[in-house]
Design a protein around this motif. Structure first.
Motif, PDB file in Angstrom:
ATOM      1  N   GLU A 160       0.825  -1.200   0.000  1.00 30.04           N
ATOM      2  CA  GLU A 160       0.000   0.000   0.000  1.00 30.04           C
ATOM      3  C   GLU A 160       0.862   1.253   0.000  1.00 30.04           C
ATOM      4  N   ASP A 200      -1.540  -0.311  -3.283  1.00 34.52           N
ATOM      5  CA  ASP A 200      -2.270  -1.585  -3.411  1.00 34.52           C
ATOM      6  C   ASP A 200      -2.631  -1.928  -4.853  1.00 34.52           C
ATOM      7  N   ARG A 201      -2.001  -1.261  -5.812  1.00 37.76           N
ATOM      8  CA  ARG A 201      -2.261  -1.492  -7.249  1.00 37.76           C
ATOM      9  C   ARG A 201      -3.759  -1.378  -7.552  1.00 37.76           C
ATOM     10  N   LYS A 202      -4.388  -0.338  -7.018  1.00 35.02           N
ATOM     11  CA  LYS A 202      -5.834  -0.162  -7.208  1.00 35.02           C
ATOM     12  C   LYS A 202      -6.202   1.230  -7.723  1.00 35.02           C
ATOM     13  N   MET A 203      -5.245   1.966  -8.270  1.00 33.79           N
ATOM     14  CA  MET A 203      -5.518   3.325  -8.716  1.00 33.79           C
ATOM     15  C   MET A 203      -6.177   3.345 -10.097  1.00 33.79           C
ATOM     16  N   GLY A 204      -7.047   4.331 -10.311  1.00 33.80           N
ATOM     17  CA  GLY A 204      -7.680   4.511 -11.609  1.00 33.80           C
ATOM     18  C   GLY A 204      -6.793   5.290 -12.562  1.00 33.80           C
ATOM     19  N   HIS A 251       4.859  -7.863 -13.032  1.00 36.52           N
ATOM     20  CA  HIS A 251       4.408  -7.582 -11.660  1.00 36.52           C
ATOM     21  C   HIS A 251       5.542  -6.995 -10.819  1.00 36.52           C
ATOM     22  N   LYS A 277      -0.239   6.432  -2.468  1.00 41.33           N
ATOM     23  CA  LYS A 277      -1.625   6.884  -2.659  1.00 41.33           C
ATOM     24  C   LYS A 277      -1.763   8.349  -2.269  1.00 41.33           C
ATOM     25  N   SER A 297       0.919   1.076 -10.291  1.00 42.56           N
ATOM     26  CA  SER A 297      -0.084   1.206  -9.233  1.00 42.56           C
ATOM     27  C   SER A 297      -1.508   1.140  -9.782  1.00 42.56           C
ATOM     28  N   SER A 298      -1.646   1.125 -11.106  1.00 44.31           N
ATOM     29  CA  SER A 298      -2.971   1.052 -11.734  1.00 44.31           C
ATOM     30  C   SER A 298      -3.610  -0.294 -11.461  1.00 44.31           C
ATOM     31  N   ARG A 299      -4.939  -0.304 -11.410  1.00 44.67           N
ATOM     32  CA  ARG A 299      -5.639  -1.554 -11.061  1.00 44.67           C
ATOM     33  C   ARG A 299      -5.558  -2.600 -12.165  1.00 44.67           C
ATOM     34  N   THR A 300      -5.397  -2.156 -13.418  1.00 39.47           N
ATOM     35  CA  THR A 300      -5.267  -3.101 -14.533  1.00 39.47           C
ATOM     36  C   THR A 300      -4.224  -2.569 -15.512  1.00 39.47           C
TER      37      THR A 300
END
Length: 638
Positions: free
Chosen positions: A58, A63-67, A125, A197, A283-286
Motif C-alpha cells: 500500500e 495496493d495497485r488499485k488506482m484509476g 508484476h 496513494k 499502481s494502476s488496477r489493470t
C-alpha cells in the motif's frame, strides 16, 4: 529563427522588493497557506485511514488499485516542476515559439511507453523498474541501475527545492529558508506517512492548482493588453511566431528535428523507464488502466505546453505596452515570469497568492515523487534482496523511515545547492545526463536478446562517461569562453516541460557566435539530443561487448523480459534477407530462467504455461502462436 548562445545577467544581490511586496496581501498568504494545509491534510487522511493495517504494498504501490485519471494527472505533475512553469514563458519571451514543436515529440514519446514498456513491466508484476534488470540480466546490473538512479535523483531534488525559493525571494521577498523548510517538511510528512496513494492524490490537487494559476495569468494578462488576438498580432509583428525550422544540424539548439525527434528520447527516458513514472503505471488496477493513463497524459501535456507558451506571448505583448522597470530588465531571465505576474496581478487580492501556490505545487509534486521513488528502490533493490526475512510490519516502518531520511537529505542538498554558485548548473545538468544511459540500458535488455550482463554493465559505464564528457565539457567550455552562468538563480533552471530538459534551455545567449570546431563543436550538441546520443552509446557498446563475450550462450534468458521488435521489423523483409540478419546463435534454444524472484513465479506472473491468455498483447488472442523463425520468443510470451 536562428538561436545563438547568450550571456547572463547576474542576479541582483539586494533586489528592491518594496514594490512587489506590497502586491502580496493577507488574502494571498491565506491562499498560499491553504495549498500547504490541504496537501498535508490529504497525506494525513491516507496515513490515518487504516493506520496499523498498512502494508508495504500500500505504501509503495497504493495496493495497485488506482484509476487511470488520478495516475495520469500524477504522471503529469511529477515532471511539471516550478522551474518548468517559470522556464517555458521565459523561453518563448526571449526566443519565440519554436520551442512549441516539442509537443510533436509527445506522440511517440508516450505511444512507445504505452505499448512497449508498460505492458512489459506490468506483466512482470514489478515494484521497482530495476527488478526488470535482474530478471533480464543479473543482480549486479540491477544494483548498477539502482545506484545510478539514486545518484540522479539525490542531486536533482535539492536543486528543485532550492531554486524556486531563491527566485521567489528575489521577486517577492519571501524568506528563502522559510520556504525551503516549509516545502521540505510538508512534503516529507505526507509522503512518508501516506505513501504512494497520498502522493498521487496530492498530485491531482496540485495539478489543478497549477492549471488555475497559469490560467489566471493568461486571462488577466490578455484582457489587459486587448485580448489574445492582439497578443498574437504583436508577437507576429515582432517575429516571435516561429515557422518550422528544418535545419537538420544537431548542433543547432532548437529546430523542428531537434524538438520533434530528439525530444522523443528525452520523453522515453522520463515516461518509459524512470522509476517515478513506472511506479505510477504499476499502481494502476489493470494493465489497460495503466495504458490509458499514459494516453491521458498526452492532451494534458499539450495543454500545459500551450499555456506556458501563451504566458510567454502575453508577457511579451504586456511589456510592449508597459515597459519593464530597470530592476526587471536586470533580472535573470527566468525571473521575468515572476516579475510579470506580480506586476500584472497587483491589486487583485488572492491571484498573486494563487500563482505562488501554483509554483509551490510544481515543487511539491516533483519532490514528493522523488522521495517516494527513492524510498521504494532503496527498499526493493538494496535492502529486501539481502534481508528477505523482514516482516510486513518492519518493512512498512522501514519504508517510512527511508522516506523521512530522503526528506532530510533533500533539505541538506538544498543547503549544498545554496553554496554551489555557478557549479549548480552542472548539478542540474546531471539529471539529463543520467537519463539517457538508463534508457539505453533498458532498451538494450528489452530489444536485443543477444545482450548479456557484461555488455549491459560496460555499455552503461560507457554511456555515463560519454554523457558526463559532453555535458561537463559543454559547461566548462562556456565558462572558459566567458559565458559562464551567473551565480545561481532561477534562470539556470529552465527545464521546460520536464526534468530532463537539461539546464541548457534558457542558458543559451541571444548573440550568435562563430561556429565552434573540434571538440568544442561536439560540446555544442543540442541538449535535446543528449538522451538519444547517450542511450545509443549504451546500446552500441553493450552489443559489441556482448558479442565479444559470447552473447547469451550458456546463460538463462527469461522470454518475458524481451520485446521482439526485431522479428516484427524483419517480418516485412523477404525471407532471403531475414536469414542473414537473425540472432539465432544468441537467442535460440536458451533455457528460460525460472529461478529469479520465485515469489512471483508462485503467483503465476512468470509462469510459462497456462498464462498465455493473460499475457497476450492487445493484438494477440489466447491461441495465438505466431513466432519468429529466428527467435524462440513467441508473441504470447509477452
Amino acid at each position: 529563427m536562428s538561436v545563438g548562445v547568450t550571456t547572463f545577467t547576474p542576479l541582483p544581490t539586494t533586489p528592491d522588493t518594496s514594490t512587489v511586496k506590497s502586491a502580496f496581501s493577507l488574502v494571498d498568504y491565506v491562499v498560499f497557506t491553504l495549498l500547504l494545509v490541504l496537501s498535508l491534510a490529504i497525506g494525513l487522511y491516507h496515513a490515518c485511514r487504516g493506520w496499523g493495517r498498512h502494508t508495504i504494498g500500500e505504501l509503495q504501490m497504493a495496493d495497485r488499485k488506482m484509476g487511470c485519471l488520478p495516475v495520469a494527472l500524477s504522471l503529469l505533475a511529477t515532471f511539471q516542476s516550478a522551474v518548468a512553469i517559470l522556464g517555458v514563458p521565459s523561453e518563448i519571451y526571449r526566443f519565440g515559439t519554436q520551442y512549441w514543436f516539442l509537443g510533436c515529440s509527445y506522440v511517440l514519446g508516450l505511444l512507445i511507453p504505452a505499448h512497449i514498456f508498460i505492458p512489459t513491466f506490468y506483466r512482470l508484476h514489478l515494484t521497482s523498474a530495476y527488478e526488470y534488470l535482474e530478471l533480464r540480466f543479473n543482480k549486479t546490473v540491477r544494483i548498477c541501475g539502482t545506484v545510478t538512479f539514486i545518484f540522479q535523483m539525490v542531486i536533482y531534488m535539492g536543486v528543485v527545492l532550492y531554486a524556486p525559493s531563491l527566485a521567489l525571494n528575489a521577486v517577492t521577498g519571501f524568506d528563502i529558508w522559510l520556504s525551503v523548510l516549509t516545502l521540505g517538511i510538508v512534503c516529507t510528512f505526507y509522503t512518508a506517512l501516506g505513501g504512494l496513494k497520498a502522493v498521487i492524490w496530492t498530485d491531482v490537487f496540485q495539478t489543478l492548482v497549477m492549471f488555475l494559476g497559469q490560467l489566471a495569468v493568461i486571462i488577466v494578462g490578455s484582457s489587459k493588453v486587448g485580448g489574445l488576438g492582439h497578443v498574437w498580432d504583436v508577437a507576429s509583428q515582432h517575429g516571435l511566431i516561429s515557422g518550422i525550422e528544418l535545419d537538420p544540424d544537431p548542433f543547432v539548439r532548437h529546430t523542428f528535428w531537434t524538438l520533434a525527434f530528439g525530444g522523443i528520447f528525452m520523453m522515453l527516458s522520463l515516461y518509459g523507464v524512470n522509476q517515478a513514472q513506472v511506479q505510477r503505471y504499476l499502481s494502476s488496477r489493470t494493465e489497460k488502466a495503466a495504458i490509458l493513463s499514459c494516453y491521458a497524459v498526452f492532451p494534458c501535456q499539450q495543454v500545459v505546453l500551450c499555456m506556458g507558451c501563451l504566458i510567454g506571448l502575453v508577457m511579451f505583448a504586456y511589456y510592449k505596452e508597459y515597459p519593464m522597470s530597470t530592476q526587471q530588465s536586470q533580472a535573470a531571465p527566468d525571473q521575468f515570469a515572476l516579475y510579470f505576474v506580480m506586476d500584472l496581478l497587483k491589486g487583485l487580492p488572492g491571484l498573486p497568492g494563487l500563482f505562488v501556490a501554483c509554483l509551490f505545487s510544481g515543487s511539491l509534486s516533483t519532490i514528493s515523487s522523488a522521495f517516494n521513488s527513492l524510498a521504494t528502490v532503496t527498499m526493493e533493490d538494496l535492502i529486501r534482496p539481502w534481508f528477505p526475512e523482514f516482516s510486513e510490519v518492519r518493512a512498512t516502518m522501514l519504508s517510512r523511515i527511508l522516506a523521512f531520511g530522503y526528506g532530510l537529505l533533500c533539505l541538506g542538498m538544498a543547503y549544498i545547492s545554496s553554496q554551489m554558485g555557478p557549479v549548480l548548473q552542472a548539478a542540474l545538468s546531471i539529471f539529463g545526463m543520467v537519463g539517457g544511459p538508463l534508457l539505453g540500458l533498458f532498451c538494450l535488455g528489452m530489444f536485443f536478446p543477444c545482450a548479456n550482463p557484461p555488455g549491459a554493465i560496460v555499455g552503461l559505464l560507457a554511456g555515463l562517461l560519454m554523457a558526463f564528457w559532453i555535458g561537463i565539457g559543454s559547461i566548462v567550455t562556456k565558462m572558459g569562453s566567458g559565458m559562464a552562468p551567473s551565480p545561481f538563480n532561477g534562470s539556470s533552471l529552465s527545464l521546460p516541460s520536464n526534468l530532463s530538459d537539461v539546464a541548457m534551455t534558457t542558458l543559451m545567449p541571444s548573440t550568435t557566435l562563430s561556429r565552434p570546431t573540434g571538440l568544442q563543436r561536439l560540446y555544442s550538441l543540442s541538449y535535446l539530443w543528449y538522451s538519444a546520443h547517450n542511450s545509443t552509446t549504451v546500446i552500441v557498446v553493450g552489443l559489441i561487448v556482448s558479442l565479444l563475450t559470447g552473447g547469451m550462450r550458456g546463460r538463462t534468458l527469461n522470454p518475458r523480459t524481451i520485446y521482439p521488435v526485431l522479428p516484427r521489423l524483419l517480418a516485412f523483409l523477404p525471407m532471403s534477407c531475414q536469414k542473414p540478419l537473425h540472432c539465432k546463435s544468441y537467442s535460440q534454444d536458451l533455457p528460460v530462467d525460472t529461478t529469479v524472484f520465485p515469489e512471483k513465479m508462485s503467483n503465476g506472473m512468470l509462469k510459462g504455461s497456462g498464462d498465455e491468455e493473460a499475457m497476450a498483447g492487445p493484438e494477440e488472442g489466447p491461441g495465438h502462436q505466431g513466432s519468429s523463425p529466428t527467435f524462440i520468443l513467441q508473441e504470447t510470451s509477452l
